[in-house]
Enzyme design. Structure first.
Site, PDB file in Angstrom:
ATOM      1  N   LYS A 114      -3.982 -10.171   3.356  1.00 34.09           N
ATOM      2  CA  LYS A 114      -2.890 -10.939   3.945  1.00 34.09           C
ATOM      3  C   LYS A 114      -3.269 -11.548   5.292  1.00 34.09           C
ATOM      4  O   LYS A 114      -2.784 -12.620   5.639  1.00 34.09           O
ATOM      5  CB  LYS A 114      -1.627 -10.083   4.091  1.00 34.09           C
ATOM      6  N   LYS A 218      -3.633 -11.483  -8.294  1.00 35.02           N
ATOM      7  CA  LYS A 218      -2.375 -11.000  -8.858  1.00 35.02           C
ATOM      8  C   LYS A 218      -1.288 -12.061  -8.708  1.00 35.02           C
ATOM      9  O   LYS A 218      -1.341 -12.888  -7.797  1.00 35.02           O
ATOM     10  CB  LYS A 218      -1.961  -9.667  -8.218  1.00 35.02           C
ATOM     11  N   LYS A 221       4.279 -13.880  -4.742  1.00 31.80           N
ATOM     12  CA  LYS A 221       5.219 -14.829  -4.151  1.00 31.80           C
ATOM     13  C   LYS A 221       4.511 -15.807  -3.243  1.00 31.80           C
ATOM     14  O   LYS A 221       4.961 -16.915  -3.033  1.00 31.80           O
ATOM     15  CB  LYS A 221       6.229 -14.086  -3.281  1.00 31.80           C
TER      16      LYS A 221
END
Ligand code: ADP
Ligand code: NA
Length: 353
Positions: A114, A218, A221
């Site tokens: 992230k 994966k 969102k």
């Protein structure tokens, strides 16, 4: 013994997708009949990657709440609330910031993903996120946490935090008479614990749904490509289009004996079919093995639409009445506080506050 209790949550960031539904929310539904359950909209996690537009954050919180209910979480059986409304999460997270070690958090792969290349510019909150997640769970002394595979490492950290706290304060916990006999005695832990060592529940054919565009990532969102995921709000046409465009290899679906090894895209689509229909991947291959994707994909679209359309309609109905959702969240926060407050009272006593 520890009271068995389920805790889980989803962030109110953008679109809820099929991975969130199959890997997490859909699996919560049967658990609410097995033990007390708490389902949280984790809005305090949703500010770690940058503050969203305030009114969008409020709406996203309502939307995730509606999705929980549309999926079958019943606010009469389970506690549904949003994290920011129960201050014990924050208080316990600070204490856990002082239990967890830098080295433990430095190993978290989700932070590395992230934060990307520019780690110096990531928020401190993004780095400390797993400590807040541990606090979310342990403020209720939850014993069972149903999540997708990507949360495995964070749950291990939660156990490490619980173990260190139980050890560091073992004598004090015993002296105060608030410990619970360790259900699985081991030389590494005191005989009495304050926090349970939470069980991750990561199971079924959809623990890690992959992007429809790239079998190595994966479904998420935050993927910039909307074609990569099926959103719970997608209509039938969007679902059919995305499945039709989903990346695959050129071969037919394998038989049950050949299996899905080395066929990541086929594995993903078969897993989605299996999870949506409550069957195993082997069962899907028994039915579709040897057929081309051109035959399997329409069947998968039809199934996805049949399962998701009623939920989408129900979500739309529920979000049409925001006051009703806010009332459910408020009641949920009161019920959640009633469990977390005494836990934090104990924790303050244990550490000497
Ligand atoms: P996201 O990863 O999409 O931002 P969250 O972090 O809010 O979503 O995750 C909410 C829940 O959904 C977690 O239990 C997580 O493990 C699960 N989840 C997220 N993505 C997937 C996926 N692609 N496959 C299976 N489960 C997933
Ligand atoms: Na996630």
């Amino acid at each position: 013994a520890f009271q068995p209790r389920v805790f889980s949550g989803v962030q109110p960031t953008g679109n809820l997708h099929l991975g969130n539904y199959l890997g997490a929310v859909s699996r919560w539904v049967p658990l609410q009949d097995q033990m007390p359950a708490i389902f949280c909209v984790v809005d305090s996690h949703a500010i770690t990657a940058g503050f969203p537009d305030p009114s969008e954050l409020t709406n996203a919180t309502r939307e995730v709440t509606a999705a929980y209910m549309a999926a079958g979480i019943d606010p009469k059986k389970s506690i549904i609330f949003n994290q920011s409304q129960v201050r014990e999460h924050m208080e316990l997270a600070w204490i856990f910031n002082c239990v967890a070690r830098m080295g433990w958090l430095n190993r978290m792969t989700q932070f590395k993903e992230k934060a990307g290349k520019n780690k110096e510019n990531a928020s401190v909150g993004l780095f400390a996120y797993p400590n807040l997640m541990a606090a979310d769970i342990l403020a209720y002394r939850a014993t069972h946490v149903p999540v997708g595979d990507d949360q495995k490492q964070h749950l291990e950290l939660t156990r490490d935090i619980a173990a260190k706290f139980n050890n560091d304060f073992g004598a004090r916990i015993k002296e105060l008479g608030i410990g619970v006999p360790n259900p699985t005695p081991s030389p590494e832990l005191p005989e009495e614990l304050y926090f349970p060592l939470t069980e991750p529940m990561i199971a079924g054919p959809a623990t890690r749904i992959m992007s429809l565009r790239d079998g190595t990532k994966k479904m998420s969102k935050s993927d910039p490509s909307d074609l990569s995921r099926i959103n719970l709000k997608d209509d039938a046409d969007a679902i059919a289009k995305k499945i039709k465009k989903a990346k695959t290899d050129p071969d037919a679906l394998p038989s049950e004996t050949d299996g899905l090894e080395g066929r990541p895209e086929a594995d993903n689509l078969v897993g989605i079919y299996a999870a949506l229909n409550g069957m195993s991947k082997d069962d899907v291959l028994k039915e579709y093995g040897g057929q081309q994707f051109s035959a399997f994909k329409p069947a998968l679209s039809d199934l996805a639409v049949a399962k998701l359309a009623p939920m989408t309609d129900e979500m739309r109905r529920l979000t049409g009445d925001p006051a009703q959702i806010d009332a459910i969240l408020k009641e949920g926060a009161e019920n959640a506080s009633a469990i977390a407050e005494p836990v934090l009272k104990d924790v303050r006593k244990i550490i000497g506050f």
